[in-house]
Design an enzyme around this catalytic site. Sequence first.
Site, PDB file in Angstrom:
ATOM      1  N   THR A   1      -2.680   0.104   8.069  1.00  0.00           N
ATOM      2  CA  THR A   1      -1.824   1.121   8.693  1.00  0.00           C
ATOM      3  C   THR A   1      -0.580   1.437   7.869  1.00  0.00           C
ATOM      4  O   THR A   1       0.319   2.099   8.359  1.00  0.00           O
ATOM      5  CB  THR A   1      -1.426   0.695  10.125  1.00  0.00           C
ATOM      6  OG1 THR A   1      -0.703  -0.538  10.060  1.00  0.00           O
ATOM      7  CG2 THR A   1      -2.648   0.557  11.009  1.00  0.00           C
ATOM      8  N   ASP A   2      -0.545   0.980   6.639  1.00  0.00           N
ATOM      9  CA  ASP A   2       0.554   1.308   5.718  1.00  0.00           C
ATOM     10  C   ASP A   2      -0.055   1.818   4.410  1.00  0.00           C
ATOM     11  O   ASP A   2       0.147   1.234   3.352  1.00  0.00           O
ATOM     12  CB  ASP A   2       1.414   0.064   5.473  1.00  0.00           C
ATOM     13  CG  ASP A   2       2.607   0.351   4.572  1.00  0.00           C
ATOM     14  OD1 ASP A   2       3.023   1.522   4.465  1.00  0.00           O
ATOM     15  OD2 ASP A   2       3.115  -0.601   3.948  1.00  0.00           O
TER      16      ASP A   2
END
Length: 185
Positions: free
Chosen positions: A116-117
């Site tokens: 998610t980054d």
Amino acid sequence: MLVKATGLAPPGLFLENVIRVGREELKVECDYRREVENQKRFRSLISSDAGLVADRFRVPEVIEDLCTDKILVTEYVHGGTIDKVVDLDASERNRIGRAILRLTMLELFVWRFMQTDPNWGNFLYDVRTRTTYLIDFGAAREYDEEFVRGYLNIVVANANKDEETLMKESVRMGFLTGEENGVMM
């Protein structure tokens, strides 16, 4: 509170919630034992996908004997941030772009386990071998089937320009409150 009082945050933005989530995510991002497990899992998932292997996507191996609560050690890989591929020929850029899109779809809709980054610094590209290395799995997280189904409903509603379903699903999933003003929308 100062941000709200000065009007720097748009009305309807739950700033306290944004700050709380940011703090929680920062704690997770700095949990290196968790990141070791995430990286090993991604390495297994990616190396078992024939398409990603053919597109030369790899995750560096973790050297667990050297890892601690404060140190994460992996094999060294060559490469620079993937934004440098802008200077490559169109076919190579397209290959990489298609592979990143495929990776994203696998992460969310098949594995339900997503990095998610995904900033450009977390994709290293080796010009010599044309290999893309994925790094930094501290923010990886699992999604349950209900979330993925709801998210897919939002994607489909948006593609079909079905604003009613888009808004209903967005509120149901907590992406929106239903109280947003025109500026927020």
